[in-house]
Design a protein around this motif. Structure first.
Motif, short mmCIF file in Angstrom:
data_model
loop_
_atom_site.label_atom_id
_atom_site.label_comp_id
_atom_site.label_asym_id
_atom_site.label_seq_id
_atom_site.Cartn_x
_atom_site.Cartn_y
_atom_site.Cartn_z
N THR A 1 0.84 -1.20 0.00
CA THR A 1 0.00 0.00 0.00
C THR A 1 0.87 1.25 0.00
O THR A 1 0.59 2.21 -0.72
N VAL A 2 1.94 1.24 0.80
CA VAL A 2 2.87 2.37 0.83
C VAL A 2 3.54 2.52 -0.54
O VAL A 2 3.65 3.62 -1.07
N THR A 3 3.98 1.40 -1.13
CA THR A 3 4.64 1.44 -2.44
C THR A 3 3.74 2.06 -3.49
O THR A 3 4.16 2.95 -4.25
N THR A 4 2.48 1.61 -3.55
CA THR A 4 1.56 2.09 -4.58
C THR A 4 1.20 3.56 -4.36
O THR A 4 1.16 4.35 -5.31
N THR B 1 0.94 -5.49 -5.07
CA THR B 1 1.12 -4.24 -5.82
C THR B 1 0.57 -4.37 -7.24
O THR B 1 -0.08 -3.46 -7.76
N THR B 2 0.82 -5.50 -7.87
CA THR B 2 0.28 -5.76 -9.21
C THR B 2 -1.24 -5.66 -9.20
O THR B 2 -1.86 -5.07 -10.09
N ILE C 1 12.24 7.86 -10.73
CA ILE C 1 12.05 7.07 -9.51
C ILE C 1 11.74 5.63 -9.90
O ILE C 1 10.87 5.37 -10.74
N VAL C 2 12.44 4.68 -9.26
CA VAL C 2 12.12 3.26 -9.40
C VAL C 2 11.78 2.75 -8.00
O VAL C 2 12.58 2.90 -7.07
N LEU C 3 10.60 2.17 -7.85
CA LEU C 3 10.16 1.64 -6.55
C LEU C 3 10.13 0.13 -6.62
O LEU C 3 9.48 -0.45 -7.50
N LEU C 4 10.82 -0.52 -5.69
CA LEU C 4 10.91 -1.97 -5.66
C LEU C 4 10.12 -2.51 -4.48
O LEU C 4 10.31 -2.07 -3.34
N ASP C 5 9.23 -3.45 -4.74
CA ASP C 5 8.42 -4.07 -3.69
C ASP C 5 8.86 -5.53 -3.57
O ASP C 5 8.36 -6.40 -4.28
N PRO C 6 9.82 -5.83 -2.68
CA PRO C 6 10.34 -7.19 -2.56
C PRO C 6 9.47 -8.06 -1.65
O PRO C 6 8.59 -7.55 -0.95
N SER D 1 -8.59 0.83 -1.13
CA SER D 1 -7.94 -0.46 -1.42
C SER D 1 -8.96 -1.52 -1.81
O SER D 1 -8.69 -2.37 -2.66
N LEU D 2 -10.14 -1.47 -1.20
CA LEU D 2 -11.20 -2.41 -1.54
C LEU D 2 -11.59 -2.27 -3.00
O LEU D 2 -11.98 -3.24 -3.65
N ARG D 3 -11.46 -1.07 -3.53
CA ARG D 3 -11.75 -0.80 -4.94
C ARG D 3 -10.50 -0.93 -5.81
O ARG D 3 -10.49 -0.55 -6.97
N MET D 4 -9.42 -1.47 -5.21
CA MET D 4 -8.13 -1.62 -5.88
C MET D 4 -7.62 -0.27 -6.39
O MET D 4 -7.14 -0.15 -7.53
N MET D 5 -7.70 0.73 -5.54
CA MET D 5 -7.28 2.08 -5.88
C MET D 5 -6.49 2.68 -4.73
O MET D 5 -6.47 2.15 -3.61
#
Length: 399
Positions: free
Chosen positions: A118-121, A145-146, A235-240, A342-346
């Motif tokens: 959630t923070v990444t997105t 994230t996807t 900016i490149v954000l990586l979600d490992p 988030s429930l709406r994938m937004m």
């Protein structure tokens, strides 16, 4: 035993079908996520660091098109794409200079439930609103994230569209350009993930006696691939993955900055301390093995903070005493608006209008802007710059 295994499979399939139903319901009519948010002239002026009068003058002299209007003649505001065009015309782009290294930020914590994805997105969309070119790389096979970007990892994404063909023992791709997907945001791209990305972990674990050299090669390869791809972005954000595996270590080595989200609870604090201790040991081993590491900044950010909960305030105080300036001063507040989005994938930045009350939405958005703006400041400091000055500030200083 087989019946139990079959039952787990049935539950997984039922869950995937429900996710697809939710996705289709959220993204009707064509089951593709769109971006319909519009920004009023006052907010646009604030984002551009100029006056509303300057925007209107540019519209009057034809340098900028006027925004569309409703049937009653009301201005509907500017789309994100139009805002990016306005930045170009008015010289208000925050993009890095050609000699500035792109910020490659890993958002990592081994403790689940801290809001890492959630923070990444939200961070990706925050940077997008500010005018930066952003690439998000989902390195987690859980693919949250996807999903938040509007793709169903089970139905929409194949293994060949993830990092797998590049990182596998027998790679079929020489660079990462094959995996980059457009998103509804004109200045945000995504490398997606799905469950099959975890096959990379299996393959490297099965590499046998040659595993160490194979592992080192994969570390170098991911760093090289991301460095080449990052040339087109700011900016490149990586979600490992939230675990100390091969991909997580490769991500940590490929990044040049680290952001650690943690919630204001005792288990999260203790888990994060363990994470930092483990990372210290592992990173020292990597350096000892000749694998270079260089971070422009390492910061922790408190997420899901409830300012009305005394226990949260107490843990937050403990965090401040423990981590000092490494803990960002402004936490991300726990908000029902984020949960509803988030429930709406937004994310909050994608909402056309508040889901709850206007007051709750405004407070949530203001907090996110301030909290995530701290990360923007760190990036700009690494480029040797501070956030662009607004016209009013320049005039005030001149006066």
């Amino acid at each position: 035993m087989n019946s139990i295994v079959s039952q787990i499979g049935d539950l997984a399939e039922a869950g995937e079908r429900m996710i697809e139903r939710l996705r289709r319901k959220a993204f009707l009519p064509d089951s593709r996520k769109g971006l319909n948010v519009r920004i009023g002239i006052a907010d646009a002026a604030q984002l551009l660091g100029c006056s509303t009068n300057r925007i209107r003058m540019a519209e009057d002299d034809g340098r900028l098109p006027s925004p569309p209007t409703s049937e009653t003649g009301r201005r509907l505001g500017y789309s994100i794409a139009e805002l990016l065009h306005m930045r170009d015309v008015l010289g208000a782009s925050p993009q890095r200079a050609s000699l500035d290294a792109p910020a490659i930020i890993a958002v990592q914590n081994f403790k689940g439930g801290v809001g890492k994805s959630t923070v990444t997105t939200h961070l990706a969309h925050y940077f997008a609103v500010q005018g930066y070119r952003v690439l998000v790389v989902d390195c987690d096979s859980q693919a949250t994230t996807t999903t938040l970007f509007g793709f169903n990892p089970h139905f929409n994404i194949s293994r060949e569209e993830t990092l797998y063909p590049y990182l596998s023992i027998d790679p079929t791709q020489a660079d990462l350009s094959y995996a980059v997907k457009r998103t509804p945001w004109p200045n945000v791209d995504l490398i997606p993930s799905n469950l099959e990305l975890f096959d990379v972990e299996y393959e490297l674990a099965a590499a046998g006696s040659d595993g160490q050299s194979v592992l080192a090669a994969r570390f170098r390869k991911l760093k090289q691939g991301l460095a080449e791809l990052a040339r087109a972005y700011d900016i490149v954000l990586l979600d490992p993955p939230p675990a100390l595996g091969t991909i997580s270590l490769a991500v940590m080595q490929a990044a040049n900055a680290l952001l650690v989200p943690l919630a204001a609870t005792t288990p999260d604090f203790c888990s994060t301390v363990q994470f930092l201790s483990m990372m210290d040991q592992v990173l020292q081993q990597l350096v000892g093995a000749g694998i270079s590491l260089d971070y422009n900044f390492i910061r922790l950010i408190c997420s899901k903070f409830d300012s009305n909960d005394p226990s949260h305030a107490m843990i937050r105080s403990i965090m401040e005493q423990t981590f000092g300036p490494a803990l960002l001063a402004v936490p991300i507040l726990d908000s029902a608006e984020i949960s509803h989005a988030s429930l709406r994938m937004m994310t909050i930045y994608e909402l056309e209008k508040p889901i709850g009350t206007a007051k709750t939405h405004k407070r949530c958005r203001a907090n996110l802007d301030e909290a995530l703006g701290q990360v923007e400041q760190l990036v700009r400091q690494s480029w040797g710059r501070v956030p662009p000055a607004r016209e009013e500030e320049v005039f005030d200083a001149a006066g």
